[in-house]
Design an enzyme around this catalytic site. Structure first.
Site, PDB file in Angstrom:
ATOM      1  N   TYR A   1     -14.639  -3.225  10.414  1.00 54.29           N
ATOM      2  CA  TYR A   1     -13.239  -2.806  10.262  1.00 54.29           C
ATOM      3  C   TYR A   1     -12.484  -3.037  11.572  1.00 54.29           C
ATOM      4  O   TYR A   1     -11.360  -3.552  11.587  1.00 54.29           O
ATOM      5  CB  TYR A   1     -13.181  -1.339   9.856  1.00 54.29           C
ATOM      6  CG  TYR A   1     -11.809  -0.715   9.961  1.00 54.29           C
ATOM      7  CD1 TYR A   1     -10.829  -0.978   9.015  1.00 54.29           C
ATOM      8  CD2 TYR A   1     -11.502   0.153  11.011  1.00 54.29           C
ATOM      9  CE1 TYR A   1      -9.569  -0.405   9.112  1.00 54.29           C
ATOM     10  CE2 TYR A   1     -10.240   0.730  11.113  1.00 54.29           C
ATOM     11  CZ  TYR A   1      -9.285   0.450  10.167  1.00 54.29           C
ATOM     12  OH  TYR A   1      -8.040   1.020  10.277  1.00 54.29           O
TER      13      TYR A   1
ATOM     14  N   GLY B   1       0.823  -1.208   0.000  1.00 57.39           N
ATOM     15  CA  GLY B   1       0.000   0.000   0.000  1.00 57.39           C
ATOM     16  C   GLY B   1       0.855   1.255   0.000  1.00 57.39           C
ATOM     17  O   GLY B   1       0.602   2.206   0.751  1.00 57.39           O
ATOM     18  N   ALA B   2       1.873   1.272  -0.856  1.00 54.73           N
ATOM     19  CA  ALA B   2       2.881   2.340  -0.814  1.00 54.73           C
ATOM     20  C   ALA B   2       2.588   3.506  -1.739  1.00 54.73           C
ATOM     21  O   ALA B   2       3.439   4.389  -1.894  1.00 54.73           O
ATOM     22  CB  ALA B   2       4.252   1.750  -1.153  1.00 54.73           C
TER      23      ALA B   2
END
Length: 255
Positions: A161, A13-14
Site C-alpha cells: 500500500y 470514492g464519494a
C-alpha cells in the site's frame, strides 16, 4: 471559494468517509459535485441530505467501478454531455489490502495498483483533457495521498500500500511539471493525512475488528472533516499559488 460556485467537481470514492465529507463540503460551497462509487445508495442519501440542508450546490451520484477503464471513460463522457466537463478532479478513492511483500497475494497487490495508481492516473488524464478542450486554465487536480506516501512505516501488511502512495507522490509532482511545461495554470496538489478515523482500518483489518478499533483508540485521530477542510483550503488559495502537498497528522501520531 466564491470562484468555484456553479462549477463542476468530480470526487471519486464519494460514498463514505473522507470522500463523502469532501463532496458534502464542496456542495456546501456551491459546486456541482459528481460523486462516484461502485454503490451509489449512500451518495443518493447524502445528496438528499445536502438538498434538505439548503446547500447552494448539488450532489450528483454516479455509479462507476474505477477498476474498469471503460466505465471511467463512460463517466467522463456523461459528465461532458450533462455538465460540459470537469473543472476540479479529486482523486479520493483508494484502498489497502494487508498483503506483505514476502507473502501477499498477487490479486491483492493488483487491486491496490488498479485503484490507487491506475484509476487515479486515468481520471487525471481525462480531467485534464476535459479542461483543455474547454480552455479551462484555472482547474485543479487534487490527489488524496497519505503519510505513507512520504515515509515507510515498519508494518509489513502496509508495505505494498505504501508503495502505491509513494507512486501518488511521484505522479502528483510529475503532473505539476507537465502542467507547467504545457503553459497552463491548472494546479496539482497532494493531501497527505496520517491516521483518520473512518471505515478504512475496519476494511483493512476485516478479519480483526478489535485490531481496527485499537488503531483509533490510542490517540485522537483526525476526522474526515479535517481532510475536507484541507481540500477547501487548497481550492481557496489564490490562482497564482501552487500548494504542492498538505501533510496533516494527529498531534499524538509518532510516524
Amino acid at each position: 471559494m466564491d470562484r468555484w460556485k456553479g462549477r463542476v467537481a468530480l470526487v471519486t470514492g464519494a460514498s463514505v468517509g473522507i470522500g463523502a465529507t469532501i463532496a458534502k463540503e464542496l456542495v456546501r460551497s456551491g459546486m456541482q459535485v459528481v460523486g462516484c462509487a461502485r454503490n451509489v445508495d449512500k451518495i443518493k442519501a447524502l445528496a438528499a441530505e445536502c438538498k434538505s440542508a439548503g446547500y447552494s450546490g448539488v450532489l450528483i451520484p454516479f455509479k462507476c467501478d474505477l477498476t474498469n477503464v471503460e466505465e471511467i471513460q463512460s463517466m467522463f463522457a456523461a459528465i461532458k454531455a450533462e455538465h460540459k466537463g470537469v473543472d476540479v478532479c479529486i482523486n479520493n478513492a483508494g484502498l489497502a489490502n494487508p498483503e506483505p511483500l514476502l507473502s501477499g497475494k498477487t490479486s491483492g497487490w493488483k487491486t491496490m495498483l488498479d485503484v490507487n495508481v491506475m484509476a487515479l492516473s486515468i481520471c487525471t488524464r481525462e480531467a485534464y483533457q476535459s479542461m483543455k478542450e474547454r480552455n479551462i486554465d484555472d482547474g485543479h487536480i487534487i490527489n488524496l495521498n497519505s503519510i505513507c506516501g512520504h515515509i515507510v512505516i515498519n508494518m509489513a501488511d502496509a508495505h505494498f500500500y505504501t508503495a502505491t502512495k509513494y507512486a501518488v507522490s511521484a505522479l502528483t509532482e510529475g503532473l505539476r511539471q507537465e502542467l507547467r511545461e504545457a503553459k497552463t495554470h491548472i494546479r496539482a496538489t497532494c493531501i497527505s493525512p496520517g491516521i483518520v478515523e473512518t471505515e478504512f482500518a475496519y476494511r483493512f483489518y476485516s478479519d480483526s475488528p478489535d485490531k481496527a478499533k485499537e488503531t483509533y483508540s490510542h490517540i485522537k485521530a483526525l476526522e474526515a472533516i479535517d481532510v475536507a477542510n484541507a481540500v477547501v483550503y487548497v481550492l481557496s488559495a489564490p490562482p497564482h499559488v501552487q500548494v504542492g502537498d498538505v501533510v496533516l497528522r494527529p498531534v499524538e501520531q509518532q510516524a
